[in-house]
Design a protein around this motif. Sequence first.
Motif, short mmCIF file in Angstrom:
data_model
loop_
_atom_site.label_atom_id
_atom_site.label_comp_id
_atom_site.label_asym_id
_atom_site.label_seq_id
_atom_site.Cartn_x
_atom_site.Cartn_y
_atom_site.Cartn_z
N THR A 56 7.30 -26.40 2.68
CA THR A 56 7.64 -25.28 2.54
C THR A 56 7.19 -24.58 1.27
N LEU A 57 7.16 -25.28 0.13
CA LEU A 57 6.55 -24.85 -1.10
C LEU A 57 5.06 -24.68 -0.97
N ILE A 58 4.42 -25.75 -0.11
CA ILE A 58 2.95 -25.61 0.02
C ILE A 58 2.45 -24.10 0.61
N GLU A 59 3.17 -23.86 1.71
CA GLU A 59 2.99 -22.49 2.58
C GLU A 59 3.29 -21.41 1.63
N ILE A 60 4.36 -21.28 0.71
CA ILE A 60 4.53 -20.19 -0.13
C ILE A 60 3.51 -20.22 -1.01
N PHE A 61 2.86 -21.39 -1.78
CA PHE A 61 2.02 -21.50 -2.89
C PHE A 61 0.55 -21.02 -2.22
N ASP A 62 0.32 -21.33 -1.07
CA ASP A 62 -1.16 -21.38 -0.67
C ASP A 62 -1.16 -19.80 -0.26
N THR A 63 0.01 -19.29 0.33
CA THR A 63 -0.15 -18.03 0.65
C THR A 63 -0.11 -16.75 -0.03
N GLU A 64 0.93 -17.00 -1.32
CA GLU A 64 1.41 -15.91 -2.03
C GLU A 64 0.72 -16.27 -3.66
N PHE A 65 0.57 -17.51 -3.95
CA PHE A 65 0.55 -17.62 -5.31
C PHE A 65 -0.97 -18.02 -5.84
N ILE A 66 -1.85 -18.01 -4.95
CA ILE A 66 -3.26 -18.43 -5.46
C ILE A 66 -4.03 -17.00 -6.10
N GLU A 67 -4.42 -16.10 -5.15
CA GLU A 67 -4.95 -15.04 -5.67
C GLU A 67 -4.19 -14.09 -6.58
N SER A 68 -2.71 -14.10 -6.57
CA SER A 68 -1.74 -13.28 -7.36
C SER A 68 -2.06 -14.03 -8.90
N GLN A 69 -2.11 -15.47 -8.75
CA GLN A 69 -2.34 -15.98 -10.34
C GLN A 69 -3.64 -15.63 -10.74
N GLU A 70 -4.62 -15.59 -9.86
CA GLU A 70 -5.97 -15.48 -10.31
C GLU A 70 -6.27 -13.99 -10.75
N ASP A 71 -5.54 -13.12 -10.06
CA ASP A 71 -5.71 -11.61 -10.60
C ASP A 71 -5.11 -11.45 -12.01
N ALA A 72 -4.12 -12.14 -12.31
CA ALA A 72 -3.63 -12.48 -13.72
C ALA A 72 -4.43 -13.10 -14.82
N GLY A 73 -5.42 -13.60 -14.52
CA GLY A 73 -6.38 -14.31 -15.31
C GLY A 73 -6.60 -15.70 -15.49
N MET A 74 -6.00 -16.39 -14.62
CA MET A 74 -6.22 -17.82 -14.84
C MET A 74 -6.88 -18.36 -13.51
N THR A 75 -7.44 -19.69 -13.44
CA THR A 75 -7.86 -20.03 -12.16
C THR A 75 -7.05 -21.15 -11.47
N ILE A 76 -6.87 -21.09 -10.22
CA ILE A 76 -6.13 -22.05 -9.55
C ILE A 76 -7.24 -23.13 -9.16
N ILE A 77 -6.85 -24.28 -9.95
CA ILE A 77 -7.91 -25.56 -9.52
C ILE A 77 -7.61 -26.30 -8.34
N GLY A 78 -6.52 -26.72 -8.13
CA GLY A 78 -6.21 -27.61 -7.18
C GLY A 78 -4.79 -27.75 -6.85
#
Length: 253
Positions: free
Chosen positions: A33-55
């Motif tokens: 459940t968390l992986i689906e939320i993370f991979d769908t919602e939290f990657i580009e949104s965090q990178e737009d805020a100024g960080m890099t989602i490495i892995g």
Amino acid sequence: MKPTLNAMPKPAALASPIVELRQYTLKPGRRETLIEIFDTEFIESQEDAGMTIIGQFRDLDRPDMFVWMRGFDSMDARKDALGAFYDGPVWAAHRDAANATMIDSDDVLLLRPAWPDAGFDLSGPRRPTAPKGTSDRNWLPGLVEISIHHLRPGTGADFAGRFRAEMVVRIAQNGARLLGAFLTEPTANTFPRLPVRAGENVFVAVTAFHNADASHRLAVSPAWRALGQSMQAVSTKPAETLRLVPTARSLLR
């Protein structure tokens, strides 16, 4: 924000100066459940805020652990990026669903590259899409292994130098790739709303293997074991080893 096809990562230099290694203990059966939320919602949104989602990874040995890493340009940039994301609309919309999967999210190491070119090189990978509701459990990206060495005070630079001189070549000789090597970042936490492990002095190596068998062959080789035992002399406790499988949208693999 939805995933973008073949979204380009930031340049490698921006991924590595400051890295968080985050280990989340989840409620039983809630990792997917968390992986689906993370991979769908939290990657580009965090990178737009100024960080890099490495892995982001499934732990092979701990079925209720989710491990992930993100990078920042500096400690000041980390403060600004985390504030922008955690005060922003995407986190507000999905935080309750994400937090509902978790028991603990405070196991965090704050790291910096162990030598000038020891950071992650993310200049090549492209992040694939993962349509919402599509499982990636059959994804076979190989194995990422993270070793965490707990060191005596003042020994980090020497330990990193010896690892670079003696162990990196052994990794390559066994067909594996050292993806990155890091030491504790000593600067105080600039975003105290998210705790990090205080008082740590660690060396962290991140290595890619084709599969678990390749990792095992290196671990049991006499030369590798001898080197590891000699380096244990400056450690305060046995090294931790995380055996991880990247999710389909992880840049690091």
